[in-house]
Design a protein around this motif. Structure first.
Motif, PDB file in Angstrom:
ATOM      1  N   THR A 129       7.171  -2.753 -14.245  1.00 38.78           N
ATOM      2  CA  THR A 129       6.370  -1.964 -13.307  1.00 38.78           C
ATOM      3  C   THR A 129       5.302  -2.824 -12.628  1.00 38.78           C
ATOM      4  O   THR A 129       4.917  -3.878 -13.134  1.00 38.78           O
ATOM      5  N   PHE A 130       4.844  -2.320 -11.487  1.00 39.59           N
ATOM      6  CA  PHE A 130       3.726  -2.906 -10.764  1.00 39.59           C
ATOM      7  C   PHE A 130       2.928  -1.752 -10.178  1.00 39.59           C
ATOM      8  O   PHE A 130       3.502  -0.810  -9.634  1.00 39.59           O
ATOM      9  N   THR A 131       1.602  -1.800 -10.316  1.00 43.50           N
ATOM     10  CA  THR A 131       0.735  -0.737  -9.813  1.00 43.50           C
ATOM     11  C   THR A 131      -0.288  -1.315  -8.856  1.00 43.50           C
ATOM     12  O   THR A 131      -0.861  -2.374  -9.109  1.00 43.50           O
ATOM     13  N   TYR A 132      -0.506  -0.590  -7.753  1.00 45.30           N
ATOM     14  CA  TYR A 132      -1.506  -0.986  -6.763  1.00 45.30           C
ATOM     15  C   TYR A 132      -2.226   0.267  -6.259  1.00 45.30           C
ATOM     16  O   TYR A 132      -1.585   1.283  -5.999  1.00 45.30           O
ATOM     17  N   LYS A 133      -3.548   0.168  -6.120  1.00 44.79           N
ATOM     18  CA  LYS A 133      -4.367   1.271  -5.616  1.00 44.79           C
ATOM     19  C   LYS A 133      -4.652   1.054  -4.133  1.00 44.79           C
ATOM     20  O   LYS A 133      -5.206   0.020  -3.747  1.00 44.79           O
ATOM     21  N   PHE A 134      -4.286   2.025  -3.306  1.00 48.55           N
ATOM     22  CA  PHE A 134      -4.487   1.947  -1.861  1.00 48.55           C
ATOM     23  C   PHE A 134      -5.865   2.505  -1.501  1.00 48.55           C
ATOM     24  O   PHE A 134      -6.081   3.717  -1.537  1.00 48.55           O
ATOM     25  N   ASP A 135      -6.802   1.604  -1.170  1.00 46.33           N
ATOM     26  CA  ASP A 135      -8.180   1.979  -0.846  1.00 46.33           C
ATOM     27  C   ASP A 135      -8.459   2.033   0.647  1.00 46.33           C
ATOM     28  O   ASP A 135      -9.597   2.292   1.043  1.00 46.33           O
ATOM     29  N   LYS A 136      -7.479   1.749   1.471  1.00 42.71           N
ATOM     30  CA  LYS A 136      -7.639   1.786   2.923  1.00 42.71           C
ATOM     31  C   LYS A 136      -6.645   2.775   3.509  1.00 42.71           C
ATOM     32  O   LYS A 136      -5.539   2.916   3.008  1.00 42.71           O
ATOM     33  N   THR A 137      -7.073   3.449   4.586  1.00 43.27           N
ATOM     34  CA  THR A 137      -6.140   4.335   5.276  1.00 43.27           C
ATOM     35  C   THR A 137      -5.307   3.532   6.259  1.00 43.27           C
ATOM     36  O   THR A 137      -5.713   2.457   6.698  1.00 43.27           O
ATOM     37  N   GLY A 138      -4.141   4.060   6.580  1.00 46.19           N
ATOM     38  CA  GLY A 138      -3.264   3.401   7.541  1.00 46.19           C
ATOM     39  C   GLY A 138      -1.819   3.476   7.102  1.00 46.19           C
ATOM     40  O   GLY A 138      -1.477   4.123   6.110  1.00 46.19           O
ATOM     41  N   THR A 139      -0.974   2.828   7.871  1.00 50.29           N
ATOM     42  CA  THR A 139       0.448   2.750   7.567  1.00 50.29           C
ATOM     43  C   THR A 139       0.749   1.336   7.094  1.00 50.29           C
ATOM     44  O   THR A 139       0.415   0.366   7.786  1.00 50.29           O
ATOM     45  N   PHE A 140       1.335   1.224   5.920  1.00 49.39           N
ATOM     46  CA  PHE A 140       1.585  -0.075   5.313  1.00 49.39           C
ATOM     47  C   PHE A 140       3.069  -0.225   5.008  1.00 49.39           C
ATOM     48  O   PHE A 140       3.660   0.607   4.318  1.00 49.39           O
ATOM     49  N   PHE A 141       3.650  -1.281   5.537  1.00 52.68           N
ATOM     50  CA  PHE A 141       5.043  -1.592   5.286  1.00 52.68           C
ATOM     51  C   PHE A 141       5.111  -2.585   4.142  1.00 52.68           C
ATOM     52  O   PHE A 141       4.265  -3.469   4.038  1.00 52.68           O
ATOM     53  N   TYR A 142       6.106  -2.426   3.274  1.00 54.91           N
ATOM     54  CA  TYR A 142       6.274  -3.388   2.182  1.00 54.91           C
ATOM     55  C   TYR A 142       7.747  -3.716   2.011  1.00 54.91           C
ATOM     56  O   TYR A 142       8.626  -3.001   2.495  1.00 54.91           O
ATOM     57  N   VAL A 143       7.987  -4.842   1.359  1.00 61.69           N
ATOM     58  CA  VAL A 143       9.345  -5.332   1.126  1.00 61.69           C
ATOM     59  C   VAL A 143       9.444  -5.850  -0.305  1.00 61.69           C
ATOM     60  O   VAL A 143       8.430  -6.057  -0.973  1.00 61.69           O
ATOM     61  N   CYS A 144      10.662  -6.069  -0.727  1.00 62.23           N
ATOM     62  CA  CYS A 144      10.887  -6.814  -1.960  1.00 62.23           C
ATOM     63  C   CYS A 144      10.789  -8.292  -1.590  1.00 62.23           C
ATOM     64  O   CYS A 144      11.479  -8.746  -0.666  1.00 62.23           O
ATOM     65  N   GLY A 145       9.951  -9.025  -2.279  1.00 64.29           N
ATOM     66  CA  GLY A 145       9.782 -10.443  -1.987  1.00 64.29           C
ATOM     67  C   GLY A 145      11.018 -11.275  -2.270  1.00 64.29           C
ATOM     68  O   GLY A 145      11.178 -12.363  -1.729  1.00 64.29           O
ATOM     69  N   LEU A 146      11.913 -10.758  -3.106  1.00 67.90           N
ATOM     70  CA  LEU A 146      13.141 -11.479  -3.443  1.00 67.90           C
ATOM     71  C   LEU A 146      14.317 -11.052  -2.575  1.00 67.90           C
ATOM     72  O   LEU A 146      15.298 -11.787  -2.460  1.00 67.90           O
ATOM     73  N   HIS A 147      14.213  -9.859  -1.998  1.00 68.10           N
ATOM     74  CA  HIS A 147      15.292  -9.292  -1.169  1.00 68.10           C
ATOM     75  C   HIS A 147      14.642  -8.627   0.048  1.00 68.10           C
ATOM     76  O   HIS A 147      14.471  -7.399   0.067  1.00 68.10           O
ATOM     77  N   PRO A 148      14.246  -9.403   1.059  1.00 70.32           N
ATOM     78  CA  PRO A 148      13.469  -8.868   2.184  1.00 70.32           C
ATOM     79  C   PRO A 148      14.156  -7.763   2.989  1.00 70.32           C
ATOM     80  O   PRO A 148      13.492  -7.055   3.740  1.00 70.32           O
ATOM     81  N   PHE A 149      15.457  -7.567   2.806  1.00 74.52           N
ATOM     82  CA  PHE A 149      16.131  -6.457   3.492  1.00 74.52           C
ATOM     83  C   PHE A 149      15.724  -5.112   2.877  1.00 74.52           C
ATOM     84  O   PHE A 149      15.908  -4.059   3.484  1.00 74.52           O
ATOM     85  N   MET A 150      15.144  -5.136   1.685  1.00 71.43           N
ATOM     86  CA  MET A 150      14.633  -3.915   1.055  1.00 71.43           C
ATOM     87  C   MET A 150      13.252  -3.631   1.637  1.00 71.43           C
ATOM     88  O   MET A 150      12.294  -4.358   1.351  1.00 71.43           O
ATOM     89  N   GLN A 151      13.143  -2.602   2.459  1.00 74.39           N
ATOM     90  CA  GLN A 151      11.897  -2.304   3.163  1.00 74.39           C
ATOM     91  C   GLN A 151      11.513  -0.845   2.965  1.00 74.39           C
ATOM     92  O   GLN A 151      12.377   0.019   2.820  1.00 74.39           O
ATOM     93  N   ALA A 152      10.200  -0.574   2.983  1.00 69.98           N
ATOM     94  CA  ALA A 152       9.717   0.794   2.827  1.00 69.98           C
ATOM     95  C   ALA A 152       8.341   0.908   3.460  1.00 69.98           C
ATOM     96  O   ALA A 152       7.760  -0.086   3.912  1.00 69.98           O
ATOM     97  N   LYS A 153       7.831   2.153   3.494  1.00 73.82           N
ATOM     98  CA  LYS A 153       6.558   2.420   4.161  1.00 73.82           C
ATOM     99  C   LYS A 153       5.718   3.382   3.338  1.00 73.82           C
ATOM    100  O   LYS A 153       6.228   4.352   2.774  1.00 73.82           O
ATOM    101  N   VAL A 154       4.394   3.106   3.297  1.00 76.47           N
ATOM    102  CA  VAL A 154       3.408   3.986   2.689  1.00 76.47           C
ATOM    103  C   VAL A 154       2.417   4.388   3.754  1.00 76.47           C
ATOM    104  O   VAL A 154       1.865   3.514   4.438  1.00 76.47           O
ATOM    105  N   GLU A 155       2.190   5.699   3.908  1.00 73.15           N
ATOM    106  CA  GLU A 155       1.174   6.196   4.818  1.00 73.15           C
ATOM    107  C   GLU A 155       0.013   6.696   3.980  1.00 73.15           C
ATOM    108  O   GLU A 155       0.190   7.569   3.136  1.00 73.15           O
ATOM    109  N   VAL A 156      -1.175   6.114   4.211  1.00 80.14           N
ATOM    110  CA  VAL A 156      -2.357   6.465   3.445  1.00 80.14           C
ATOM    111  C   VAL A 156      -3.305   7.228   4.360  1.00 80.14           C
ATOM    112  O   VAL A 156      -3.721   6.709   5.392  1.00 80.14           O
ATOM    113  N   LYS A 157      -3.626   8.457   3.959  1.00 81.79           N
ATOM    114  CA  LYS A 157      -4.488   9.314   4.786  1.00 81.79           C
ATOM    115  C   LYS A 157      -5.827   9.543   4.129  1.00 81.79           C
ATOM    116  O   LYS A 157      -5.981   9.478   2.975  1.00 81.79           O
TER     117      LYS A 157
END
Length: 114
Positions: free
Chosen positions: A86-114
């Motif tokens: 597991t990996f845990t991260y706390k989102f303290d800023k609002t906005g739209t954040f895109f993330y990827v797997c660092g080992l498989h960059p084709f794996m992409q996702a998005k977090v929207e923080v309101k």
């Protein structure tokens, strides 16, 4: 004494406190307790994910090979997670954040923080 009512749990607490005569009620900043993202079959789920500012996300790797989490815009780079890691991260800023797997960059996702 006047009470301003708004919808939601906070308003109900304020009304209750006013009814029982509490002079000063605590003020809470409501946030999600935490969210879970599953990594399975080279995909992140749920995707996209909408959360409140201050929420922690925990990613869990259910694949048989390592994955990592990289959110370049926030400078976040996890270590490689083995199966059930597991990996845990706390989102303290609002906005739209895109993330990827660092080992498989084709794996992409998005977090929207309101």
């Amino acid at each position: 004494m006047s009470v301003v009512l708004k919808t939601g749990t906070s308003a109900r607490w304020a009304l209750l406190c006013a009814m029982i005569g509490v002079v000063a009620a605590p003020v809470w900043a409501w946030t999600d307790e935490g969210q879970k993202v599953s990594i399975d079959n080279f995909k992140f789920a749920p995707n996209p994910l909408t959360i409140s500012k201050g929420t922690e996300i925990t990613w869990t790797n259910h694949d048989d090979i390592p994955h990592s989490i990289v959110v370049n815009s926030l400078g976040v780079h996890s270590k490689a997670m083995d199966t059930d890691g597991t990996f845990t991260y706390k989102f303290d800023k609002t906005g739209t954040f895109f993330y990827v797997c660092g080992l498989h960059p084709f794996m992409q996702a998005k977090v929207e923080v309101k």
